[in-house]
Design a protein around this motif. Structure first.
Motif, short mmCIF file in Angstrom:
data_model
loop_
_atom_site.label_atom_id
_atom_site.label_comp_id
_atom_site.label_asym_id
_atom_site.label_seq_id
_atom_site.Cartn_x
_atom_site.Cartn_y
_atom_site.Cartn_z
N ALA A 119 45.41 34.13 47.66
CA ALA A 119 46.50 34.71 46.86
C ALA A 119 46.57 34.01 45.50
O ALA A 119 46.39 32.79 45.41
CB ALA A 119 47.83 34.57 47.59
N PRO A 120 46.81 34.78 44.43
CA PRO A 120 46.80 34.19 43.08
C PRO A 120 47.75 33.01 42.90
O PRO A 120 47.45 32.10 42.13
CB PRO A 120 47.21 35.36 42.19
CG PRO A 120 46.82 36.57 42.95
CD PRO A 120 47.00 36.22 44.40
N HIS A 121 48.89 33.00 43.59
CA HIS A 121 49.82 31.89 43.43
C HIS A 121 49.46 30.68 44.30
O HIS A 121 50.04 29.61 44.15
CB HIS A 121 51.26 32.34 43.69
CG HIS A 121 51.56 32.68 45.12
ND1 HIS A 121 51.07 33.82 45.73
CD2 HIS A 121 52.30 32.04 46.04
CE1 HIS A 121 51.50 33.86 46.97
NE2 HIS A 121 52.25 32.79 47.19
N VAL A 122 48.47 30.82 45.17
CA VAL A 122 48.03 29.73 46.04
C VAL A 122 46.77 29.05 45.48
O VAL A 122 46.64 27.83 45.54
CB VAL A 122 47.78 30.24 47.48
CG1 VAL A 122 47.20 29.15 48.36
CG2 VAL A 122 49.08 30.80 48.07
N VAL A 123 45.87 29.83 44.94
CA VAL A 123 44.58 29.33 44.47
C VAL A 123 44.70 28.10 43.55
O VAL A 123 43.99 27.12 43.75
CB VAL A 123 43.75 30.46 43.82
CG1 VAL A 123 42.52 29.91 43.11
CG2 VAL A 123 43.36 31.49 44.87
N PRO A 124 45.61 28.08 42.56
CA PRO A 124 45.67 26.90 41.69
C PRO A 124 46.03 25.60 42.43
O PRO A 124 45.68 24.52 41.97
CB PRO A 124 46.77 27.25 40.68
CG PRO A 124 46.86 28.73 40.70
CD PRO A 124 46.50 29.14 42.10
N TRP A 125 46.69 25.72 43.56
CA TRP A 125 47.05 24.53 44.33
C TRP A 125 45.85 23.99 45.11
O TRP A 125 45.82 22.82 45.46
CB TRP A 125 48.18 24.86 45.31
CG TRP A 125 49.48 25.05 44.63
CD1 TRP A 125 50.03 26.23 44.22
CD2 TRP A 125 50.39 24.04 44.25
NE1 TRP A 125 51.23 26.00 43.62
CE2 TRP A 125 51.49 24.66 43.62
CE3 TRP A 125 50.41 22.65 44.39
CZ2 TRP A 125 52.58 23.95 43.14
CZ3 TRP A 125 51.51 21.94 43.90
CH2 TRP A 125 52.57 22.60 43.29
N LEU A 126 44.88 24.84 45.40
CA LEU A 126 43.74 24.44 46.22
C LEU A 126 42.51 24.05 45.41
O LEU A 126 41.76 23.16 45.81
CB LEU A 126 43.37 25.58 47.18
CG LEU A 126 44.45 25.98 48.18
CD1 LEU A 126 44.01 27.20 48.96
CD2 LEU A 126 44.79 24.83 49.10
N GLU A 127 42.30 24.72 44.28
CA GLU A 127 41.09 24.47 43.48
C GLU A 127 41.04 23.04 42.99
O GLU A 127 41.96 22.57 42.32
CB GLU A 127 41.03 25.43 42.29
CG GLU A 127 40.66 26.84 42.68
CD GLU A 127 40.50 27.75 41.47
OE1 GLU A 127 41.08 27.46 40.40
OE2 GLU A 127 39.80 28.76 41.61
N GLY A 128 39.99 22.36 43.34
CA GLY A 128 39.78 21.00 42.85
C GLY A 128 40.77 19.99 43.37
O GLY A 128 41.01 18.96 42.73
#
Length: 107
Positions: A21-30
């Protein structure tokens, strides 16, 4: 725990869809880049977590962004462990770790 934090109770999609989900991805990437901090509550299995990280402001779907120096916080406690002080304990532990790392504020 990211799924618990990112979706209302009972409304989370399948795990593969949730983590994409677009609002979850930034929390997981890297995850675990400099400045990322997280704590977990567990009793044989995790039942709560709190974490924070700094963002650039260019990520899609991240709410709570103030500036690149202020970490954004997320927290989740499974339903059967709520109203027992777990969230408070997680926030206090996260604040302590963040202070050791030199973070002065989190949103």
């Amino acid at each position: 725990m990211i799924v618990e934090a990112a979706f209302p109770p009972g409304r989370a999609p399948a795990f593969a869809d949730a983590v994409a989900a677009p609002h979850v991805v930034p929390w997981l990437e890297g995850w675990l880049r400099a400045g990322d901090v997280g704590v977990v509550a567990e009793d044989e299995v995790p039942f709560g977590a709190a974490w924070c990280r700094c963002f650039t402001g260019n990520e899609v779907g991240v709410s709570g962004f103030i500036d690149v120096d202020t970490p954004v916080l997320a927290i989740a406690v499974r339903g059967d462990h709520r109203a027992r002080g777990v969230g408070t304990a997680l926030l206090e532990a996260l604040r302590a770790v963040a202070r050791v790392q030199g973070r002065r504020a989190a949103t």
